[in-house]
Design a protein around this motif. Structure first.
Motif, short mmCIF file in Angstrom:
data_model
loop_
_atom_site.label_atom_id
_atom_site.label_comp_id
_atom_site.label_asym_id
_atom_site.label_seq_id
_atom_site.Cartn_x
_atom_site.Cartn_y
_atom_site.Cartn_z
N GLY A 1 43.35 -1.50 5.57
CA GLY A 1 42.46 -2.62 5.32
C GLY A 1 41.54 -2.33 4.15
N LEU A 2 40.86 -3.37 3.69
CA LEU A 2 39.88 -3.26 2.61
C LEU A 2 38.49 -3.31 3.24
CD1 LEU A 2 39.14 -3.42 -0.48
CD2 LEU A 2 39.17 -5.91 -0.17
N VAL A 3 37.64 -2.36 2.87
CA VAL A 3 36.27 -2.38 3.37
C VAL A 3 35.30 -2.30 2.20
CG1 VAL A 3 36.80 -1.37 5.63
CG2 VAL A 3 36.24 0.14 3.71
N GLY A 4 34.12 -2.80 2.42
CA GLY A 4 33.06 -2.68 1.43
C GLY A 4 33.14 -3.68 0.29
N ALA A 5 34.10 -4.60 0.34
CA ALA A 5 34.25 -5.59 -0.72
C ALA A 5 35.15 -6.71 -0.22
CB ALA A 5 34.85 -4.97 -1.98
N GLY A 6 35.14 -7.80 -0.93
CA GLY A 6 36.01 -8.92 -0.58
C GLY A 6 37.24 -8.92 -1.47
N ALA A 7 38.18 -9.80 -1.13
CA ALA A 7 39.45 -9.87 -1.85
C ALA A 7 39.25 -10.22 -3.33
CB ALA A 7 40.36 -10.91 -1.20
N ASP A 8 38.11 -10.81 -3.66
CA ASP A 8 37.87 -11.22 -5.04
C ASP A 8 37.80 -10.05 -6.01
OD1 ASP A 8 35.52 -10.75 -3.46
OD2 ASP A 8 34.31 -11.39 -5.17
N VAL A 9 37.53 -8.83 -5.51
CA VAL A 9 37.44 -7.67 -6.41
C VAL A 9 38.82 -7.05 -6.68
CG1 VAL A 9 35.15 -7.13 -5.52
CG2 VAL A 9 37.13 -5.87 -4.64
N LEU A 10 39.83 -7.47 -5.92
CA LEU A 10 41.13 -6.80 -6.01
C LEU A 10 41.85 -7.10 -7.31
CD1 LEU A 10 42.46 -7.25 -2.37
CD2 LEU A 10 41.55 -5.17 -3.45
N ARG A 11 42.46 -6.04 -7.84
CA ARG A 11 43.36 -6.15 -8.98
C ARG A 11 44.28 -4.94 -8.90
NH1 ARG A 11 41.53 -2.15 -12.23
NH2 ARG A 11 39.31 -1.68 -12.13
N TRP B 1 52.17 20.28 6.36
CA TRP B 1 51.17 19.23 6.14
C TRP B 1 50.08 19.78 5.23
CZ3 TRP B 1 51.91 14.31 7.37
CH2 TRP B 1 52.83 14.00 8.38
N VAL B 2 49.74 19.05 4.19
CA VAL B 2 48.71 19.49 3.25
C VAL B 2 47.70 18.37 3.03
CG1 VAL B 2 50.26 21.11 2.06
CG2 VAL B 2 50.04 18.75 1.23
N PRO B 3 46.46 18.72 2.67
CA PRO B 3 45.45 17.69 2.44
C PRO B 3 45.80 16.83 1.23
CG PRO B 3 44.44 19.88 2.61
CD PRO B 3 45.92 20.08 2.52
N ALA B 4 45.53 15.54 1.34
CA ALA B 4 45.64 14.63 0.20
C ALA B 4 44.24 14.42 -0.37
CB ALA B 4 46.24 13.30 0.64
N SER B 5 44.20 13.91 -1.59
CA SER B 5 42.91 13.76 -2.25
C SER B 5 42.03 12.71 -1.59
CB SER B 5 43.13 13.38 -3.72
OG SER B 5 43.77 12.10 -3.78
N GLY B 6 42.66 11.76 -0.94
CA GLY B 6 41.88 10.68 -0.33
C GLY B 6 41.55 9.55 -1.28
N THR B 7 42.11 9.64 -2.48
CA THR B 7 41.88 8.58 -3.45
C THR B 7 43.22 8.01 -3.91
OG1 THR B 7 41.87 10.14 -5.29
CG2 THR B 7 39.73 9.59 -4.31
N GLY B 8 43.16 6.78 -4.38
CA GLY B 8 44.37 6.13 -4.85
C GLY B 8 44.03 4.88 -5.64
N ARG B 9 45.06 4.12 -5.91
CA ARG B 9 44.87 2.87 -6.65
C ARG B 9 45.64 1.76 -5.94
NH1 ARG B 9 42.62 3.39 -11.72
NH2 ARG B 9 42.16 5.54 -12.24
N VAL B 10 45.04 0.59 -5.95
CA VAL B 10 45.67 -0.57 -5.32
C VAL B 10 47.00 -0.85 -6.01
CG1 VAL B 10 45.51 -3.06 -4.93
CG2 VAL B 10 43.52 -1.59 -4.53
N TYR B 11 48.07 -0.86 -5.22
CA TYR B 11 49.39 -1.19 -5.75
C TYR B 11 49.67 -2.67 -5.51
CZ TYR B 11 54.42 -1.00 -6.49
OH TYR B 11 55.70 -1.22 -6.93
N SER B 12 49.35 -3.14 -4.31
CA SER B 12 49.55 -4.54 -3.97
C SER B 12 48.74 -4.86 -2.73
CB SER B 12 51.04 -4.80 -3.72
OG SER B 12 51.29 -6.19 -3.54
N TRP B 13 48.76 -6.12 -2.34
CA TRP B 13 48.08 -6.50 -1.11
C TRP B 13 48.66 -7.81 -0.62
CZ3 TRP B 13 45.84 -6.79 -5.90
CH2 TRP B 13 45.41 -8.04 -6.33
#
Ligand SMILES: [Zn+2]
Length: 143
Positions: free
Chosen positions: A103-113, A56-68
């Motif tokens: 889940g998504l936090v700190g923003a609404g679905a309108d920001v998603l792309r 087990w190794v640490p992940a960066s903790g960052t990513g990009r939205v692929y879908s929702w």
């Protein structure tokens, strides 16, 4: 319904160490000891080299939205009061094959792309068993 009354994750043999790390607010993925490929979700055999050994190794903790998906139906009685709710599929920056839900936090679905940069946020669920969930926050909004 409060967060503490939701259905809880059920760690299995392969995913239990991941859930334990999440409880410590650490995001980890498996790294194959045979070919160094990173993998998630957890599994006991590397699908590249068939090795059964990993670390087990640490992940960066960052990513990009692929879908929702936004769920309007009540598929789980315990989440009946939560609909409609949104579940993100995030491609980790650590590798194209590393996909995590949350889940998504700190923003609404309108920001998603597609491709929106996000960062993992750990949400401790109130209750005695100490469940922690990984959720995702748009990176522009992370303070
Ligand atoms: Zn391998």
């Amino acid at each position: 319904m409060s967060l503490s009354e939701r259905p809880r994750p059920e760690p299995d043999r392969d995913s239990a160490p991941w859930w334990e790390a999440v409880r410590r607010h650490e995001l980890i993925v498996q790294r194959c000891d045979g070919c160094a490929a990173l993998r998630f979700p957890a599994r006991s055999v590397c699908n590249r080299c068939r090795s059964r050994n990993w670390t087990w190794v640490p992940a960066s903790g960052t990513g990009r939205v692929y879908s929702w998906i936004i769920t309007h139906q009540v598929f789980l009685k315990g989440l009946a009061d939560e609909v409609p709710f949104l579940v993100l599929l995030v491609r980790l920056d650590d590798g194209d094959d590393l996909l995590m839900y949350g889940g998504l936090v700190g923003a609404g679905a309108d920001v998603l792309r597609p491709g929106l940069p996000v960062e993992a946020v750990f949400t401790d669920v109130p209750g005695e068993d100490g469940t922690t969930l990984v959720q995702w926050k748009p990176r522009d909004l992370v303070s």
